[in-house]
Structure formats: structure tokens, C-alpha cells
Design an enzyme around this catalytic site. Sequence first.
Site, PDB file in Angstrom:
ATOM      1  CE  LYS A 197      29.717  66.919  24.146  1.00 29.22           C
ATOM      2  NZ  LYS A 197      28.473  67.307  23.249  1.00 29.22           N
TER       3      LYS A 197
ATOM      4  CB  CYS B 132      29.364  65.520  19.975  1.00 34.76           C
ATOM      5  SG  CYS B 132      28.722  66.576  18.504  1.00 34.76           S
TER       6      CYS B 132
ATOM      7  CD  GLU C  66      25.937  64.806  21.158  1.00 33.68           C
ATOM      8  OE1 GLU C  66      26.544  65.155  22.202  1.00 33.68           O
ATOM      9  OE2 GLU C  66      26.233  65.041  20.174  1.00 33.68           O
TER      10      GLU C  66
END
Length: 319
Positions: A152, A195, A77
Site C-alpha cells: 500500500k 483502501c 484489507e
Amino acid sequence: MFTIRCILGPSAKRLASDSAFRHKIKLQISRMSSSPHPLAAVCQVTATPDKEANFSACKQLVEEAKERGASMVFLPEAFDYIGSSREETLSLSESLEGDTISRYTQLARKLAVWLSLGGFHERGHNWETDRRIYNSHIIINDRGDIMSVYRKSHLFDVELPEKGVSLKESGFTIPGPSLVSPVQTPIGKVGLGICYDLRFPELSLALQTHGAEIITYPSAFTVATGAAHWEVLLRARAIETQCFVLAAAQVGRHHEKRSSYGHALAVDPWGEVLGDCGGEKPGVVLVEVDLEKVRRTRRNMPVQQHRRDAAFYHSLGQI
């Protein structure tokens, strides 16, 4: 299984000057190149606001991984940059058609390697009016084609005053609208997360249900949350989905306001850690991806067959 741990950094370079060490590495590379299973390279970087320096560092890791026989390379990321303020983060962002992604598509094509770009600051569709971005995970094939883009979906809005952690990702980032189907790659079918998505097992189970054999969580975990939860969460996701889990990571100090935990990990379907880049320096770890291990684990412990239907797990709400 055979791995090479991260060997970049000053101490490793000093070691590399030793002829016995160089001979050992050559033997390791030869052994990996002749592996019957494809190799995945999981990278660890220290991004800063300097986009040019970040590209140079990532390019070096990709080239190193390709030289060692990797079929697919995973970057973390914010591989493109980590800004020191909201304003800087937004000003450095680009579209998918911008210079950064163009350079990576050219790199993939030149090296004939697949890339997982684990979190790109992508300008949103209404950028001119709202100045908001997506956190986008991009898969590029060995011909330089963009094969998938996952935005995301779970944003890191967390206040942990006792840990010194305060981040509000939703202040400038748009949550992605949906999951994307796992992507067929040379190492297997890869399901995409980013993440904070790691903390939501529903996401990994949905990817596994739709065919994922490998799930990847490119990340920039804080030092406090990483030390407490990083490895245990990655191993849990691998165990419950019976997938390989590959997690590229940011490491070290990005600027005066932010540092990351590191420990880029590769985990097998039994939950065993196959490779760990440590918590200090950038580098890369290579792992064999033996999909027979996925099939064998699922055959011997058929968790998916034992799962009840969705109505059963919602039955508490009906009482």
C-alpha cells in the site's frame, strides 16, 4: 448479469432451512456455473485480533465461493486480523513465509482457485531494528504460487474529530515503494490497490494505462467515511478507467475501538453497481466478469484516445 448477494448470518441460515429457498439457490448456482463468463467472488468479513477465527471465517467464504463456481476470490484489507492497539497489531504480524500465507497458498491449491488477499500485515525488511510493517496485497494462483505483492502506497493518516475518526497508519506502516503491473488472472488483468489508494485517481489511471481491465480496492473503510464516500468513489474509479472495480470490505465491530462500514461492492465499467454485500454481516457476492463490456465501453467512448499528453496537464505550472 447475475449475482448472488450475501446470504450468511443467522437470518439467512433460517431461510436456508426452507425447502423452496434451497431449491431457488440450487437453480441460481447451476445458472452461475454454466455462465459463459468467469465469476469473481467479492467477500465481506469481520476480522478481530483472533487470527485463527479469522482464517476459519475466510476459509468458509472461499469454499462457498468456489462451490458456486468462482474462478477468483477477493478478501478485504486486514483479512488476517485487526488489532486493538499498535502493540498488538505489530506483535501479530508475520513475514510472507509465515504460517498465515502458507495456509492460504495451501487453500488456493486445494480448491484450485485464485485468491486476492487484500491487505496482509507483512513484517518489513528491517523488522528486527525498526518494528515496522507493510500493508501488502497478495495475489495467489490456483497452484498456490504467489503471483504478485503490492504494498500500500497511500497511508491513512486522518483526523476527523467531528466524525470520531482518528487513525495514523504511518505510525507503524511503511509506504510501498511503487505500483505493480496488473496481473493476468482467469477473470482478466487485475490492477492492485488497497483502501485509501481509492482516493487517488492517478493510481487507477496508471493501472488502466498498463492494461488493467479490473481494479480492486480491498478495504476497511470507517463507518463515517464509508457512508459519505465509499460507493461514489468506487463508481468514479470504474467510470474514469472504464474497468470493472471489485472492492472486498470489512464490516461491523472488530473490537471496542473500531468498526467498519462494509458494503463490499462490484461495479461495472459503466459505473453500475452489480453487487453489494450490505452493511451488517459477513458474506460474499458473486459477479460475472464480461470483458466484452470493458471493450465495448472503451470503444464507444474512447476516453483514453481523447486524453492529452502529460505535458498538457502540467501546463498550468508553466504559466
